[in-house]
Design a protein around this motif. Structure first.
Motif, PDB file in Angstrom:
ATOM      1  N   ILE A  31       0.842  -1.196   0.000  1.00 12.49           N
ATOM      2  CA  ILE A  31       0.000   0.000   0.000  1.00 12.49           C
ATOM      3  C   ILE A  31       0.877   1.245   0.000  1.00 12.49           C
ATOM      4  CG2 ILE A  31      -1.617   1.348   1.407  1.00 12.49           C
ATOM      5  CD1 ILE A  31      -3.051  -1.308   2.028  1.00 12.49           C
ATOM      6  N   LEU A  32       1.923   1.267   0.810  1.00 16.82           N
ATOM      7  CA  LEU A  32       2.840   2.412   0.816  1.00 16.82           C
ATOM      8  C   LEU A  32       3.471   2.594  -0.554  1.00 16.82           C
ATOM      9  CD1 LEU A  32       4.271   4.644   2.410  1.00 16.82           C
ATOM     10  CD2 LEU A  32       6.029   2.959   3.003  1.00 16.82           C
ATOM     11  N   PHE A  33       3.939   1.517  -1.134  1.00 16.10           N
ATOM     12  CA  PHE A  33       4.590   1.595  -2.442  1.00 16.10           C
ATOM     13  C   PHE A  33       3.625   2.063  -3.526  1.00 16.10           C
ATOM     14  CE2 PHE A  33       5.967  -0.413  -6.428  1.00 16.10           C
ATOM     15  CZ  PHE A  33       7.175   0.246  -6.580  1.00 16.10           C
ATOM     16  N   LEU A  34       2.378   1.602  -3.467  1.00 23.60           N
ATOM     17  CA  LEU A  34       1.393   1.997  -4.477  1.00 23.60           C
ATOM     18  C   LEU A  34       0.906   3.433  -4.278  1.00 23.60           C
ATOM     19  CD1 LEU A  34      -0.640  -1.323  -4.635  1.00 23.60           C
ATOM     20  CD2 LEU A  34       0.829  -0.397  -6.439  1.00 23.60           C
ATOM     21  N   LEU A  35       0.972   3.945  -3.059  1.00 23.58           N
ATOM     22  CA  LEU A  35       0.536   5.315  -2.804  1.00 23.58           C
ATOM     23  C   LEU A  35       1.521   6.346  -3.353  1.00 23.58           C
ATOM     24  CD1 LEU A  35      -0.881   5.019   0.798  1.00 23.58           C
ATOM     25  CD2 LEU A  35      -2.154   5.726  -1.224  1.00 23.58           C
ATOM     26  N   LEU A  36       2.796   6.021  -3.371  1.00 26.35           N
ATOM     27  CA  LEU A  36       3.802   7.002  -3.828  1.00 26.35           C
ATOM     28  C   LEU A  36       3.545   7.475  -5.261  1.00 26.35           C
ATOM     29  CD1 LEU A  36       7.003   5.529  -2.173  1.00 26.35           C
ATOM     30  CD2 LEU A  36       5.747   7.577  -1.495  1.00 26.35           C
ATOM     31  N   PRO A  37       3.461   6.573  -6.243  1.00 23.92           N
ATOM     32  CA  PRO A  37       3.154   7.068  -7.593  1.00 23.92           C
ATOM     33  C   PRO A  37       1.712   7.532  -7.721  1.00 23.92           C
ATOM     34  CG  PRO A  37       3.361   4.693  -7.626  1.00 23.92           C
ATOM     35  CD  PRO A  37       3.753   5.143  -6.253  1.00 23.92           C
ATOM     36  N   GLY A  38       0.845   7.073  -6.818  1.00 24.07           N
ATOM     37  CA  GLY A  38      -0.548   7.489  -6.844  1.00 24.07           C
ATOM     38  C   GLY A  38      -0.737   8.957  -6.540  1.00 24.07           C
ATOM     39  N   LEU A  39       0.289   9.602  -6.000  1.00 27.70           N
ATOM     40  CA  LEU A  39       0.204  11.032  -5.721  1.00 27.70           C
ATOM     41  C   LEU A  39       0.443  11.872  -6.976  1.00 27.70           C
ATOM     42  CD1 LEU A  39       2.095  11.225  -2.321  1.00 27.70           C
ATOM     43  CD2 LEU A  39      -0.350  11.448  -2.719  1.00 27.70           C
ATOM     44  N   LEU A  40       0.991  11.262  -8.008  1.00 29.75           N
ATOM     45  CA  LEU A  40       1.257  11.996  -9.240  1.00 29.75           C
ATOM     46  C   LEU A  40      -0.033  12.151 -10.037  1.00 29.75           C
ATOM     47  CD1 LEU A  40       4.530  10.147 -10.273  1.00 29.75           C
ATOM     48  CD2 LEU A  40       4.332  12.365  -9.131  1.00 29.75           C
ATOM     49  N   PRO A  41      -0.257  13.336 -10.605  1.00 29.92           N
ATOM     50  CA  PRO A  41      -1.481  13.550 -11.390  1.00 29.92           C
ATOM     51  C   PRO A  41      -1.582  12.557 -12.545  1.00 29.92           C
ATOM     52  CG  PRO A  41      -0.326  15.613 -11.024  1.00 29.92           C
ATOM     53  CD  PRO A  41       0.581  14.520 -10.541  1.00 29.92           C
ATOM     54  N   GLY A  42      -2.748  11.995 -12.722  1.00 33.35           N
ATOM     55  CA  GLY A  42      -2.976  11.068 -13.816  1.00 33.35           C
ATOM     56  C   GLY A  42      -2.700   9.615 -13.476  1.00 33.35           C
ATOM     57  N   LEU A  43      -1.919   9.348 -12.449  1.00 36.19           N
ATOM     58  CA  LEU A  43      -1.591   7.970 -12.093  1.00 36.19           C
ATOM     59  C   LEU A  43      -2.415   7.448 -10.924  1.00 36.19           C
ATOM     60  CD1 LEU A  43       2.306   7.928 -12.367  1.00 36.19           C
ATOM     61  CD2 LEU A  43       0.638   7.031 -13.980  1.00 36.19           C
ATOM     62  N   ALA A  44      -3.086   8.331 -10.234  1.00 32.59           N
ATOM     63  CA  ALA A  44      -3.806   7.934  -9.020  1.00 32.59           C
ATOM     64  C   ALA A  44      -4.847   6.860  -9.301  1.00 32.59           C
ATOM     65  CB  ALA A  44      -4.447   9.149  -8.371  1.00 32.59           C
ATOM     66  N   SER A  45      -5.614   7.009 -10.364  1.00 30.09           N
ATOM     67  CA  SER A  45      -6.668   6.037 -10.637  1.00 30.09           C
ATOM     68  C   SER A  45      -6.091   4.684 -11.023  1.00 30.09           C
ATOM     69  CB  SER A  45      -7.617   6.544 -11.716  1.00 30.09           C
ATOM     70  OG  SER A  45      -6.912   6.804 -12.901  1.00 30.09           O
ATOM     71  N   VAL A  46      -4.920   4.669 -11.654  1.00 29.77           N
ATOM     72  CA  VAL A  46      -4.280   3.412 -12.038  1.00 29.77           C
ATOM     73  C   VAL A  46      -3.874   2.622 -10.800  1.00 29.77           C
ATOM     74  CG1 VAL A  46      -2.259   2.413 -13.188  1.00 29.77           C
ATOM     75  CG2 VAL A  46      -3.460   4.348 -14.220  1.00 29.77           C
ATOM     76  N   PHE A  47      -3.317   3.313  -9.807  1.00 30.96           N
ATOM     77  CA  PHE A  47      -2.843   2.644  -8.600  1.00 30.96           C
ATOM     78  C   PHE A  47      -3.956   2.488  -7.555  1.00 30.96           C
ATOM     79  CE2 PHE A  47       1.022   4.067 -10.618  1.00 30.96           C
ATOM     80  CZ  PHE A  47       1.840   2.957 -10.469  1.00 30.96           C
TER      81      PHE A  47
END
Length: 189
Positions: A31-47
């Motif tokens: 969950i921590l690892f998936l949240l990091l790129p999820g903070l970038l615009p456009g990638l949140a929905s993917v993660f």
């Protein structure tokens, strides 16, 4: 995370391999690892989808993640994992100075279930589009994940409080956007 990337010599590492490598810390680390790129615009929905799956499993009391085959096959470049680890190591190092094993009410099975359901709600906030709806809930969830990884009840408790506040903020924004959309629609109709 760097140890996991070093364990797999291939160019890509899939999420299923990561779950096996993390063992009993798999939920928190993933969950921590998936949240990091999820903070970038456009990638949140993917993660957001993998976080949603992990959160629901924790909420239901699973002891280790069980990823659907299509999610477990999803892979990340080993170089990207190392880059994320390197970029986040500074601030994670600062945070980890305060996080240490502290048993308490949030390191119990009940605490893990609360963590799971809140992570599922954060995932929904990541999936739904809205300005400013990713960061606040994700930050609280990161604090919870660090506490879960280190078995720190105090950190998990702070993370729960921050996640609830972040989710309330994000939900308020989404409700305001929905209300505004209805008002604009009614105005033109």
């Amino acid at each position: 995370m760097a140890e996991v990337a070093a364990t797999f010599p291939g160019e890509r590492i899939n999420l299923g391999e990561m779950v096996d490598a993390f063992g009993d810390r798999a939920f928190g680390l993933l969950i921590l690892f998936l949240l990091l790129p999820g903070l970038l615009p456009g990638l949140a929905s993917v993660f957001g989808l993998p976080i949603l799956i992990l959160g629901v499993q924790m909420g239901l009391g699973f002891s280790q993640p069980r990823l659907p085959a299509f999610v477990a096959r999803q892979s990340l470049k080993r170089a990207d994992i190392l880059r994320f680890t390197e970029a986040s190591s500074k601030w994670l190092g600062r945070v980890e100075r305060y996080v240490r094993p502290r048993p308490g009410p949030f390191t119990t099975e009940f605490g893990r279930r609360v963590f799971g359901w809140l992570s599922a709600y954060v995932a929904i906030m990541l999936i739904l589009p809205g300005p400013g709806t990713n960061g606040p809930p994700a930050f609280g969830n990161m604090v919870m994940a660090l506490g879960l990884i280190e078995h720190d009840s105090k950190a998990v408790g702070w993370g729960i409080a921050l996640t609830i506040l972040g989710c309330a903020f994000a939900t308020g924004i989404l409700i305001a956007i929905g209300w505004f959309g209805v008002e604009v629609f009614n105005y033109f109709m």
